[in-house]
Design a protein around this motif. Structure first.
Motif, PDB file in Angstrom:
ATOM      1  N   TYR A  20       0.898  -1.164   0.014  1.00  0.00           N
ATOM      2  CA  TYR A  20      -0.125  -0.060   0.002  1.00  0.00           C
ATOM      3  C   TYR A  20       0.942   1.243  -0.059  1.00  0.00           C
ATOM      4  CZ  TYR A  20      -3.495  -3.560   1.511  1.00  0.00           C
ATOM      5  OH  TYR A  20      -3.961  -4.514   1.223  1.00  0.00           O
ATOM      6  N   ARG A  21       0.289   2.398  -0.711  1.00  0.00           N
ATOM      7  CA  ARG A  21       1.005   3.488  -0.758  1.00  0.00           C
ATOM      8  C   ARG A  21       0.138   4.606   0.236  1.00  0.00           C
ATOM      9  NH1 ARG A  21       2.572   3.104  -6.560  1.00  0.00           N
ATOM     10  NH2 ARG A  21       4.655   2.832  -6.590  1.00  0.00           N
ATOM     11  N   ARG A  22       0.666   4.724   1.368  1.00  0.00           N
ATOM     12  CA  ARG A  22       0.194   5.477   2.287  1.00  0.00           C
ATOM     13  C   ARG A  22       0.971   6.885   2.415  1.00  0.00           C
ATOM     14  NH1 ARG A  22      -2.989   1.516   5.191  1.00  0.00           N
ATOM     15  NH2 ARG A  22      -4.552   0.946   3.595  1.00  0.00           N
ATOM     16  N   LYS A  23       1.129   7.421   3.658  1.00  0.00           N
ATOM     17  CA  LYS A  23       2.281   8.436   3.804  1.00  0.00           C
ATOM     18  C   LYS A  23       3.541   7.757   3.459  1.00  0.00           C
ATOM     19  CE  LYS A  23      -0.147  11.407   6.997  1.00  0.00           C
ATOM     20  NZ  LYS A  23      -0.633  11.458   8.483  1.00  0.00           N
ATOM     21  N   ARG A  24       3.579   6.632   3.714  1.00  0.00           N
ATOM     22  CA  ARG A  24       4.806   5.685   3.312  1.00  0.00           C
ATOM     23  C   ARG A  24       4.448   4.569   2.900  1.00  0.00           C
ATOM     24  NH1 ARG A  24       6.266   1.880   7.080  1.00  0.00           N
ATOM     25  NH2 ARG A  24       5.398   1.813   9.174  1.00  0.00           N
ATOM     26  N   SER A  25       5.184   3.959   1.943  1.00  0.00           N
ATOM     27  CA  SER A  25       4.694   2.636   1.614  1.00  0.00           C
ATOM     28  C   SER A  25       4.867   1.380   2.678  1.00  0.00           C
ATOM     29  CB  SER A  25       5.833   2.143   0.298  1.00  0.00           C
ATOM     30  OG  SER A  25       5.645   3.137  -0.668  1.00  0.00           O
TER      31      SER A  25
END
Length: 338
Positions: A20-25
């Protein structure tokens, strides 16, 4: 033409990293290099939380890969246009059907969206494809029924028919047999297998149903915390991968017949005299209750098979008891042994 291309690779990944790509992967799994061919039924199995849905969603472009590459039908996923992708791969997700008050035939017709004009008018070729999909999945008789008034198994067949109407070489399905009863589960997997055989499709599906996967799939993708190992079900049984993935202190795996069973405290040994189906089932009932069979044991169970009934005789030294059901036999054994 389809049958000529059977066996050629239709889906592969090179050093794929999913997550997942969130604030960091957040990486779920990486270094995945997998392959699936036309004419193959591929079962994706693994414990909960290993990332099966994430892998499937990445394969069909619903989730971006963090690194590496997905190649579908010879073209890299990031080079495949959004108009072209639905002609290469169709996807059935685990989400319940959000459609209400719509006929089965109209749900299946939704699969023709990559081919219709901008107002969605069906041509004769589209209608033919829908009819063929209804027939192939065995739901032609339901075509005018509302989607609300059919069973879960029939709904699943409707979704598969919609995928078939989309006419892609690759069908990807997330848990198509979840929540179905045993005959429906086997019915769906048998249908998927038939699609690979008769139409040269490649079907990749995730499942928790290990038994049907081991019995029916051509190739298994087994997801573990270390990565994915792939091969024929028998390869993964022979090299111990399946046992390692699912065995626990409570669960053991039999290499000879590819099934899991509970690890039980052993009571004692019993000799078993008899052959055939009834003897096999007797041994199974005894094993379930913690008894092992050994020809040298003092206590013996002897089978007497008549034309309409089976009788069991237990001899223990001089004592002899007769039983007309396995239930009574094991219940009595357990009573006398405790």
């Amino acid at each position: 033409e389809v049958l000529m291309s059977r066996g050629e690779t239709i889906a592969e990944t090179h050093d794929l990293e999913i997550g997942y790509r969130r604030k960091r992967s957040i990486t779920v799994m990486d270094h995945l290099s997998l392959k699936a061919r036309r004419g193959e039924l591929v079962a994706l199995i693994g414990r909960n939380g290993t990332g099966k849905s994430t892998l499937l969603r990445t394969l069909v472009g619903l989730q971006p890969a963090l690194a590496g590459e997905v190649i579908l039908d010879g073209t890299s996923l990031h080079e495949t246009g959004s108009a072209q992708l639905p002609r290469i791969v169709s996807f059935v997700s685990t989400e319940p059907l959000a459609l209400r008050n719509i006929k089965v035939r109209d749900v299946v017709a939704l699969g023709r969206f990559p081919y219709t004009n901008w107002i969605g008018t069906l041509t004769e070729a589209d209608r033919t494809a829908v009819t063929a999909a209804l027939e192939a999945t065995g739901i032609a008789r339901l075509e005018n029924r509302s989607i609300d008034n059919i069973s879960d198994g029939e709904k699943q067949r409707t979704l598969i028919a919609r995928s078939l109407a989309q006419d892609t070489g690759l069908l990807v399905m997330d848990e198509p047999t979840a929540f179905l009863d045993l005959p429906s589960r086997y019915g769906i997997v048998s249908l998927l297998r038939r699609l690979t055989r008769e139409k040269g499709k490649c079907v990749i599906y995730s499942t928790h149903d290990l038994e049907t996967a081991i019995n029916e799939a051509d190739r298994i993708w087994l997801m573990t915390e270390e990565g994915v190992c792939e091969g024929a079900p028998e390869d993964l049984i022979l090299n111990g991968s399946l046992a390692r993935a699912f065995e626990s202190p409570l669960l053991s795996f039999s290499i000879s017949d590819g099934t899991f069973s509970f690890v039980r405290d052993r009571q004692s040994t019993i000799a078993l005299e008899g052959r055939g189906k009834a003897a096999k089932l007797t041994a199974r009932a005894l094993a379930r209750c913690g008894y092992t069979t050994d020809t040298d044991a003092v206590r013996k169970v002897k089978l007497l098979e008549g034309s309409h009934k089976t009788e069991w005789i237990i001899t223990d030294g001089s004592r002899e008891e007769r039983y007309t059901s396995l239930y009574d036999l094991v219940a009595d054994l357990q009573r006398t042994d405790h």
